[in-house]
Structure formats: structure tokens, C-alpha cells
Design a protein around this motif. Structure first.
Motif, PDB file in Angstrom:
ATOM      1  N   PHE A   1       0.948  -1.198   0.112  1.00 10.25           N
ATOM      2  CA  PHE A   1       0.112  -0.055   0.040  1.00 10.25           C
ATOM      3  C   PHE A   1       1.052   1.347  -0.181  1.00 10.25           C
ATOM      4  O   PHE A   1       0.668   2.266  -0.865  1.00 10.25           O
ATOM      5  CB  PHE A   1      -1.004  -0.049   1.115  1.00 10.25           C
ATOM      6  N   TYR A   2       1.891   1.339   0.963  1.00  8.28           N
ATOM      7  CA  TYR A   2       2.869   2.498   0.935  1.00  8.28           C
ATOM      8  C   TYR A   2       3.683   2.701  -0.232  1.00  8.28           C
ATOM      9  O   TYR A   2       4.024   3.701  -0.840  1.00  8.28           O
ATOM     10  CB  TYR A   2       3.571   2.337   2.195  1.00  8.28           C
TER      11      TYR A   2
ATOM     12  N   LYS B   1       2.612   1.779  -3.356  1.00 10.09           N
ATOM     13  CA  LYS B   1       1.684   2.343  -4.138  1.00 10.09           C
ATOM     14  C   LYS B   1       1.797   3.658  -4.149  1.00 10.09           C
ATOM     15  O   LYS B   1       1.597   4.666  -5.240  1.00 10.09           O
ATOM     16  CB  LYS B   1       0.571   1.584  -4.117  1.00 10.09           C
ATOM     17  N   TYR B   2       1.595   4.133  -2.990  1.00 12.38           N
ATOM     18  CA  TYR B   2       1.308   5.770  -2.601  1.00 12.38           C
ATOM     19  C   TYR B   2       2.681   6.247  -2.134  1.00 12.38           C
ATOM     20  O   TYR B   2       2.548   6.939  -1.178  1.00 12.38           O
ATOM     21  CB  TYR B   2       0.216   5.999  -1.660  1.00 12.38           C
ATOM     22  N   VAL B   3       3.968   5.831  -2.573  1.00 12.80           N
ATOM     23  CA  VAL B   3       5.131   6.240  -2.335  1.00 12.80           C
ATOM     24  C   VAL B   3       5.323   7.711  -2.207  1.00 12.80           C
ATOM     25  O   VAL B   3       6.036   8.437  -1.294  1.00 12.80           O
ATOM     26  CB  VAL B   3       6.240   5.503  -2.892  1.00 12.80           C
ATOM     27  N   ILE B   4       4.936   8.439  -3.066  1.00 10.73           N
ATOM     28  CA  ILE B   4       5.335  10.053  -3.242  1.00 10.73           C
ATOM     29  C   ILE B   4       4.482  10.614  -1.991  1.00 10.73           C
ATOM     30  O   ILE B   4       4.963  11.542  -1.508  1.00 10.73           O
ATOM     31  CB  ILE B   4       4.732  10.397  -4.568  1.00 10.73           C
ATOM     32  N   ILE B   5       3.129  10.258  -1.748  1.00 10.15           N
ATOM     33  CA  ILE B   5       2.307  10.853  -0.843  1.00 10.15           C
ATOM     34  C   ILE B   5       2.904  10.535   0.714  1.00 10.15           C
ATOM     35  O   ILE B   5       2.932  11.392   1.375  1.00 10.15           O
ATOM     36  CB  ILE B   5       0.983  10.431  -0.961  1.00 10.15           C
ATOM     37  N   THR B   6       3.576   9.409   0.914  1.00  7.47           N
ATOM     38  CA  THR B   6       4.087   8.885   1.918  1.00  7.47           C
ATOM     39  C   THR B   6       5.287   9.709   2.290  1.00  7.47           C
ATOM     40  O   THR B   6       5.525  10.096   3.392  1.00  7.47           O
ATOM     41  CB  THR B   6       4.542   7.374   1.832  1.00  7.47           C
TER      42      THR B   6
ATOM     43  N   PHE C   1      -3.013   8.244   7.495  1.00  6.66           N
ATOM     44  CA  PHE C   1      -3.087   8.093   6.091  1.00  6.66           C
ATOM     45  C   PHE C   1      -3.689   6.785   5.857  1.00  6.66           C
ATOM     46  O   PHE C   1      -4.634   6.495   4.921  1.00  6.66           O
ATOM     47  CB  PHE C   1      -1.797   8.607   5.114  1.00  6.66           C
ATOM     48  N   GLY C   2      -2.773   5.842   6.170  1.00  2.00           N
ATOM     49  CA  GLY C   2      -3.322   4.286   6.120  1.00  2.00           C
ATOM     50  C   GLY C   2      -4.547   4.153   6.480  1.00  2.00           C
ATOM     51  O   GLY C   2      -5.284   3.330   6.460  1.00  2.00           O
TER      52      GLY C   2
ATOM     53  N   PHE D   1      -7.781   4.807   4.641  1.00  2.00           N
ATOM     54  CA  PHE D   1      -7.799   3.586   3.339  1.00  2.00           C
ATOM     55  C   PHE D   1      -8.334   2.330   4.184  1.00  2.00           C
ATOM     56  O   PHE D   1      -8.992   1.676   3.479  1.00  2.00           O
ATOM     57  CB  PHE D   1      -6.538   3.567   2.551  1.00  2.00           C
TER      58      PHE D   1
END
Length: 324
Positions: free
Chosen positions: A40-41, A43-48, A304-305, A308
Motif C-alpha cells: 500500500f505505501y 503504491k502511494y510512495v510519493i504521498i508517503t 493516511f493508512g 484507506f
């Protein structure tokens, strides 16, 4: 008989096999869950990464601007029988802090009214000084100690409040606790009743010092007169024998000891609650606190997690509800 033993052995093997199978299933589930979280993280590495940077900068700013907490220790002497008063004032102050009584605290501390977290007070146990103050204290000690364990007696507040020195511990925020502590002690020293006691006490101490000085002068005059008579001689007998000399010199030593005590008492009586010594800005032992530079990025990532995860649970429950 043999068949029963074989059946029992097979049952134990089946139970152990099932047990280890469940353990393996549990670990596989944990690995699968961990993989899903990592996926999951990723996949959203930029936001993380953005959340980590934002959390770090926010934590850094708050760490730099926040007022740190410190422990401050002050040794005081409650004069004029004010020990009970001092302990009650500390208790009152703590209750006002817990109730967040801003008017009360602001009246005492001014602009620093939010920087005092709490006050603790405890006696500095000195039983030898206590029992040497008077014969009455010695008799009280003997009577009470017969009915209590010694450790219990020494720490009993009925006795402890009569010790000369007491340690006050102030928990404060910010690096300038002196103004806060001085304001608190100044407030404690404003009691009208004990101010009257202070005036009478100071006058009595000064009078006793004068009387003591006269007694010492009288002893010195007796010694000088005796020495003068011995020097003149003229067949006269010795005016003061050896035993009398011993008593006179012992009496002078007693007067000098009392004089020292009175001069020290005169210094102590400068305030109702006399500040003797202090240690400011001591780091609290065992005070382990995670830096905001680490805490805030973790919280943002978890938040954030979590959003979701709640969405995932909602979708699953919705599907279950539709097929029910």
C-alpha cells in the motif's frame, strides 16, 4: 490395551500437528498482512514521502518552539511554627493547578501562570537535630518510637513536619523557573498571622542575643578579676579552685554555643518560608519522550493508512450486506 495406546498416540500426533498447523497459518497471515501494508505505501510512495517531510518539519518546528519541562528543587525552612501552613499552601496550589484556576494562578504568577505544572514537598529527615532541640522533643521521640517501627516513625508526617529543612520540587515549563519559584514563595510569605509572629520572633532573638552577650561579658569579668587577684598575691588564697574553673569555662562554652545558634536563627528569620538553596532546570530522571520529529511523521503515515483501512472495511461490509 495395545490398541488403546496406539489410538492415544495417534490422537496426540494429530493434536500437535493441528497446533503447529495453526501457528504456521497465523504467521502466514501476518506475513501476508505485512506485505499488503508495504504494498500500500509503495503504491502511494510519493504521498508517503510528502507526509514524512511535512511531519518532520512540523515536529522540528514544535520541538524548537515548545517550552521544555524541568524539575527544580528548593530547600526551605518554615519558621515560626509555619510547617503545617506551608504544606497546606502547597496542597492548595496543586489543587488550583489541577482545576486550571487561571485567575488564582495569574494573581500569583502573572504572565507565567501556565508554566507551573505542580509542586511537591517532603521533609529532609534529620532526627538528631529534632531531638537535640529540646528535652521535650526527646521525650516525644522516646514515647512515639516505642509504639512504631523506626522507619515508620521517621516518615510519619506528624513528626516530619517538625524537621527544620524541607525540600520543595517544582515542575515547570521553560528555562527560567526562578521567577515562578520566587513568586510562589513570596505569596506564601504574605500571611498576616505569621508576619506578626515574625516581628515578635525577631525582637525576641535580638533580645536573647543581647542577654547572651552580657552573660559572656560577666563570665569574662569573673575570669579577669580572678586572674588579677592571683597575680597580686600578697598571701591571699586562690579565689577560684580547679573545679570552679571547669564550671566557669564550661558555662562560657555553653553561652558561646547558644550565641551561635541565636545568630543562625536570626539569619533564618528573614522570611517566614526561608529559601536556603536551590537547583534549577534538572532533567527529570526516567523522562523518556519521543521527539516530535519522529512522532509526527509516524502519526501522519498511520492516519493516511487508517483512512484507506476504514474505506476497505466499509466496502467489505457493504458487499456482505448486499449478499445477505
Amino acid at each position: 490395551m495395545e490398541k488403546n495406546m496406539e489410538n492415544n498416540g495417534q490422537s496426540e500426533e494429530i493434536d500437535l500437528g493441528y497446533f503447529f498447523g495453526q501457528i504456521g497459518y497465523f504467521f502466514r497471515k501476518c506475513v501476508k498482512g505485512l506485505f499488503m501494508v508495504l504494498a500500500f505505501y509503495i503504491k502511494y510512495v510519493i504521498i508517503t514521502i510528502i507526509l514524512i517531510i511535512v511531519g518532520f518539519l512540523l515536529g522540528f518546528y514544535l520541538d524548537e518552539t515548545a517550552k521544555k519541562s524541568y524539575i527544580n528543587e528548593v530547600i526551605v525552612i518554615p519558621n515560626f511554627e509555619s510547617a503545617d501552613y506551608l504544606y497546606s499552601k502547597v496542597e492548595e496550589m496543586n489543587s488550583k493547578i489541577q482545576l486550571d484556576d487561571k485567575d488564582y494562578l495569574k494573581d500569583i504568577l502573572g504572565k507565567n501562570n501556565e508554566l507551573l505544572k505542580d509542586i511537591k514537598i517532603e521533609p529532609i529527615i534529620d532526627i538528631y537535630r529534632y531531638i537535640s532541640q529540646s528535652d521535650i522533643n526527646l521525650r516525644i521521640f522516646e514515647a512515639l518510637s516505642e509504639n512504631q517501627e523506626m522507619d515508620e516513625f521517621l516518615e510519619n508526617m506528624t513528626t516530619a513536619k517538625h524537621y527544620k529543612y524541607h525540600k520543595m520540587t517544582f515542575s515547570t515549563r521553560g528555562e527560567n523557573p526562578e521567577a515562578i519559584i520566587n513568586a510562589v514563595l513570596e505569596n506564601f510569605n504574605q500571611n498576616a498571622h505569621f508576619k506578626k509572629y515574625q516581628i515578635v520572633g525577631i525582637e525576641n532573638t535580638q533580645f536573647r542575643i543581647q542577654e547572651n552577650s552580657q552573660m559572656i561579658a560577666q563570665v569574662d569579668s569573673i575570669i579577669k578579676a580572678s586572674i588579677s587577684l592571683e597575680k597580686i598575691g600578697n598571701g591571699q588564697s586562690v579565689v577560684i579552685n580547679d573545679n570552679s574553673w571547669d564550671r566557669i569555662l564550661a558555662k562560657k562554652q555553653e553561652f558561646l554555643k547558644i550565641r551561635l545558634q541565636l545568630l543562625q536563627q536570626q539569619i533564618d528569620q528573614q522570611n517566614i518560608i526561608k529559601k536556603v538553596s536551590y537547583s534549577y532546570n534538572i532533567t527529570a530522571k526516567g523522562d523518556i519522550r519521543i521527539s516530535r520529529k519522529i512522532l509526527y511523521p509516524l502519526l501522519l503515515i498511520l492516519l493516511f493508512g487508517g483512512i484507506f483501512f476504514v474505506r476497505f472495511v466499509y466496502i467489505r461490509l457493504k458487499k456482505v450486506a448486499e449478499y445477505a
